[in-house]
Design an enzyme around this catalytic site. Structure first.
Site, PDB file in Angstrom:
ATOM      1  N   GLU A 181       0.835  -1.213   0.000  1.00 47.74           N
ATOM      2  CA  GLU A 181       0.000   0.000   0.000  1.00 47.74           C
ATOM      3  C   GLU A 181       0.863   1.254   0.000  1.00 47.74           C
ATOM      4  O   GLU A 181       1.992   1.234   0.502  1.00 47.74           O
ATOM      5  CB  GLU A 181      -0.881   0.014   1.258  1.00 47.74           C
ATOM      6  CG  GLU A 181      -2.270  -0.559   1.046  1.00 47.74           C
ATOM      7  CD  GLU A 181      -3.202   0.393   0.305  1.00 47.74           C
ATOM      8  OE1 GLU A 181      -2.723   1.352  -0.331  1.00 47.74           O
ATOM      9  OE2 GLU A 181      -4.425   0.187   0.364  1.00 47.74           O
ATOM     10  N   ASP A 182       0.306   2.326  -0.517  1.00 49.44           N
ATOM     11  CA  ASP A 182       0.979   3.618  -0.450  1.00 49.44           C
ATOM     12  C   ASP A 182       0.779   4.267   0.916  1.00 49.44           C
ATOM     13  O   ASP A 182       1.715   4.730   1.540  1.00 49.44           O
ATOM     14  CB  ASP A 182       0.489   4.542  -1.577  1.00 49.44           C
ATOM     15  CG  ASP A 182      -1.029   4.580  -1.694  1.00 49.44           C
ATOM     16  OD1 ASP A 182      -1.726   3.848  -0.955  1.00 49.44           O
ATOM     17  OD2 ASP A 182      -1.539   5.337  -2.538  1.00 49.44           O
ATOM     18  N   ASP A 195      -4.778   5.548   5.951  1.00 50.29           N
ATOM     19  CA  ASP A 195      -5.332   6.712   6.648  1.00 50.29           C
ATOM     20  C   ASP A 195      -6.280   6.203   7.722  1.00 50.29           C
ATOM     21  O   ASP A 195      -5.871   5.934   8.848  1.00 50.29           O
ATOM     22  CB  ASP A 195      -6.020   7.610   5.618  1.00 50.29           C
ATOM     23  CG  ASP A 195      -6.560   8.893   6.230  1.00 50.29           C
ATOM     24  OD1 ASP A 195      -6.355   9.104   7.437  1.00 50.29           O
ATOM     25  OD2 ASP A 195      -7.184   9.679   5.505  1.00 50.29           O
ATOM     26  N   PHE A 232      -2.714  16.165   4.131  1.00 49.23           N
ATOM     27  CA  PHE A 232      -2.906  15.567   2.808  1.00 49.23           C
ATOM     28  C   PHE A 232      -1.596  15.631   2.030  1.00 49.23           C
ATOM     29  O   PHE A 232      -1.067  16.707   1.769  1.00 49.23           O
ATOM     30  CB  PHE A 232      -4.016  16.279   2.041  1.00 49.23           C
ATOM     31  CG  PHE A 232      -4.443  15.526   0.814  1.00 49.23           C
ATOM     32  CD1 PHE A 232      -5.314  14.451   0.911  1.00 49.23           C
ATOM     33  CD2 PHE A 232      -3.943  15.869  -0.436  1.00 49.23           C
ATOM     34  CE1 PHE A 232      -5.690  13.729  -0.213  1.00 49.23           C
ATOM     35  CE2 PHE A 232      -4.316  15.155  -1.570  1.00 49.23           C
ATOM     36  CZ  PHE A 232      -5.190  14.090  -1.454  1.00 49.23           C
ATOM     37  N   ARG A 283       1.184  12.216  -9.122  1.00 49.71           N
ATOM     38  CA  ARG A 283       1.617  10.827  -8.886  1.00 49.71           C
ATOM     39  C   ARG A 283       3.074  10.637  -9.300  1.00 49.71           C
ATOM     40  O   ARG A 283       3.788   9.812  -8.733  1.00 49.71           O
ATOM     41  CB  ARG A 283       0.750   9.848  -9.683  1.00 49.71           C
ATOM     42  CG  ARG A 283      -0.676   9.699  -9.180  1.00 49.71           C
ATOM     43  CD  ARG A 283      -1.305   8.449  -9.801  1.00 49.71           C
ATOM     44  NE  ARG A 283      -2.763   8.459  -9.745  1.00 49.71           N
ATOM     45  CZ  ARG A 283      -3.478   8.043  -8.699  1.00 49.71           C
ATOM     46  NH1 ARG A 283      -2.883   7.618  -7.613  1.00 49.71           N
ATOM     47  NH2 ARG A 283      -4.795   8.066  -8.729  1.00 49.71           N
TER      48      ARG A 283
HETATM   49  P1  5GP Z   1      -8.414   4.749   4.156  1.00 50.28           P
HETATM   50  O1  5GP Z   1      -9.471   3.732   3.867  1.00 50.28           O
HETATM   51  O2  5GP Z   1      -7.190   4.178   4.845  1.00 50.28           O
HETATM   52  O3  5GP Z   1      -8.943   5.946   4.889  1.00 50.28           O
HETATM   53  O4  5GP Z   1      -8.008   5.357   2.739  1.00 50.28           O
HETATM   54  C1  5GP Z   1      -6.813   5.063   2.139  1.00 50.28           C
HETATM   55  C2  5GP Z   1      -6.783   5.680   0.769  1.00 50.28           C
HETATM   56  O5  5GP Z   1      -7.129   7.079   0.824  1.00 50.28           O
HETATM   57  C3  5GP Z   1      -5.374   5.643   0.219  1.00 50.28           C
HETATM   58  O6  5GP Z   1      -5.128   4.448  -0.490  1.00 50.28           O
HETATM   59  C4  5GP Z   1      -5.330   6.867  -0.636  1.00 50.28           C
HETATM   60  O7  5GP Z   1      -5.832   6.573  -1.923  1.00 50.28           O
HETATM   61  C5  5GP Z   1      -6.270   7.841   0.037  1.00 50.28           C
HETATM   62  N1  5GP Z   1      -5.523   8.780   0.909  1.00 50.28           N
HETATM   63  C6  5GP Z   1      -5.518   8.810   2.250  1.00 50.28           C
HETATM   64  N2  5GP Z   1      -4.736   9.814   2.721  1.00 50.28           N
HETATM   65  C7  5GP Z   1      -4.207  10.409   1.618  1.00 50.28           C
HETATM   66  C8  5GP Z   1      -3.299  11.517   1.430  1.00 50.28           C
HETATM   67  O8  5GP Z   1      -2.777  12.151   2.350  1.00 50.28           O
HETATM   68  N3  5GP Z   1      -2.998  11.832   0.150  1.00 50.28           N
HETATM   69  C9  5GP Z   1      -3.515  11.176  -0.926  1.00 50.28           C
HETATM   70  N4  5GP Z   1      -3.141  11.587  -2.130  1.00 50.28           N
HETATM   71  N5  5GP Z   1      -4.383  10.136  -0.787  1.00 50.28           N
HETATM   72  C10 5GP Z   1      -4.717   9.761   0.471  1.00 50.28           C
END
Ligand code: 5GP
Length: 183
Positions: A103-104, A107, A156, A169
Site C-alpha cells: 500500500e501507499d 489513513d 494531505f 503521482r
Molecule cells: P483509508 O481507507 O485508509 O482511509 O483510505 C486510504 C486511501 O485514501 C489511500 O489508499 C489513498 O488513496 C487515500 N488517501 C488517504 N490519505 C491520503 C493523502 O494524504 N494523500 C492522498 N493523495 N491520498 C490519500
C-alpha cells in the site's frame, strides 16, 4: 518530476526520493529475512501503490510474484466509508500463498481492513501488509501493517504514487499540498 517542477504547490517536502528509497531497502531486507524459504506474492492496490510496488520489488534480492487489485471505496468526497467494490480482481489463486499487500498510505484503514478480510477468505497461507506511509488515525484501527515505511502527520500528501485529482503521482518526493491548489 521534482518539486521544483511544481513551484509553490507543496508547503513542505516531507520525504525525499533518497529517504524513500533508503527506507524501502530496509523493509526489503526485513522481508527477505522474514520470508526466507517461502514464496512471496506481492499484491499492489492500484493506482497509488504503483511506485512503492516497483521500488520495493526491485529492492528485494530474490524472486517475487506481483499481482494487482483495483478497488473503489464508496464515500462522500474524501471520506472513506469502508464499503468497497472490486474494479479489478487478482489473476492469482491465493490458496496456500504467502501474500504481502503493498500500500501507499493507510489513513483510516477502512478500505484496507475490508481488503484484508476479503483476501483472507480465499485460503492464503498468510496475509501481511507493507505500507510506505501511515497516518495517526490508522493506529486506532484493527489493521496492523507488519512493514511501515514512515509514520506521518495527519496532512494531505501527494507524490510518489499519491495523487490530488490524478496529478502529482509522478512527483519523485512526497510533500504536503499547499491549500491554494485545492481551494
Ligand atoms: P483509508 O481507507 O485508509 O482511509 O483510505 C486510504 C486511501 O485514501 C489511500 O489508499 C489513498 O488513496 C487515500 N488517501 C488517504 N490519505 C491520503 C493523502 O494524504 N494523500 C492522498 N493523495 N491520498 C490519500
Amino acid at each position: 518530476m521534482e518539486h521544483t517542477d511544481v513551484p509553490g504547490d507543496l508547503t513542505e517536502t516531507l520525504l525525499t526520493e533518497q529517504q524513500i528509497q533508503g527506507r524501502l531497502r530496509e523493509l526489503a531486507a526485513q522481508i527477505e529475512i522474514d520470508y526466507a524459504g517461502r514464496d512471496i506474492l506481492l499484491v499492489g492496490v492500484l493506482k497509488g501503490a504503483v511506485m512503492v510496488m516497483a521500488d520495493l520489488a526491485r529492492s528485494l534480492d530474490r524472486h517475487v510474484e506481483m499481482d494487482w487489485m483495483a478497488i473503489s471505496s464508496y464515500g462522500s468526497g474524501t471520506t472513506s466509508s469502508g464499503v468497497v467494490r472490486i474494479l479489478k480482481d487478482l489473476d492469482t489463486d491465493l490458496t496456500g500463498r504467502h501474500v504481502i499487500v503493498v500500500e501507499d498510505i493507510i489513513d483510516t484503514g477502512l478500505t484496507l481492513s475490508w481488503l484484508i478480510s476479503n483476501l483472507r477468505s480465499r485460503g492464503p497461507a498468510s496475509v501481511e501488509i507493507a505500507t510506505l506511509l501511515r497516518k495517526p488515525d490508522a493506529l486506532q484501527m484493527r489493521v496492523e501493517p507488519k512493514y511501515v515505511g514512515f509514520d506521518i502527520p495527519d496532512a494531505f500528501v501527494v507524490g510518489y504514487g499519491l495523487d490530488f485529482d490524478e496529478r502529482y503521482r509522478n512527483l519523485r518526493c512526497i510533500g504536503t499540498l499547499s491549500p491554494h491548489v485545492y481551494s
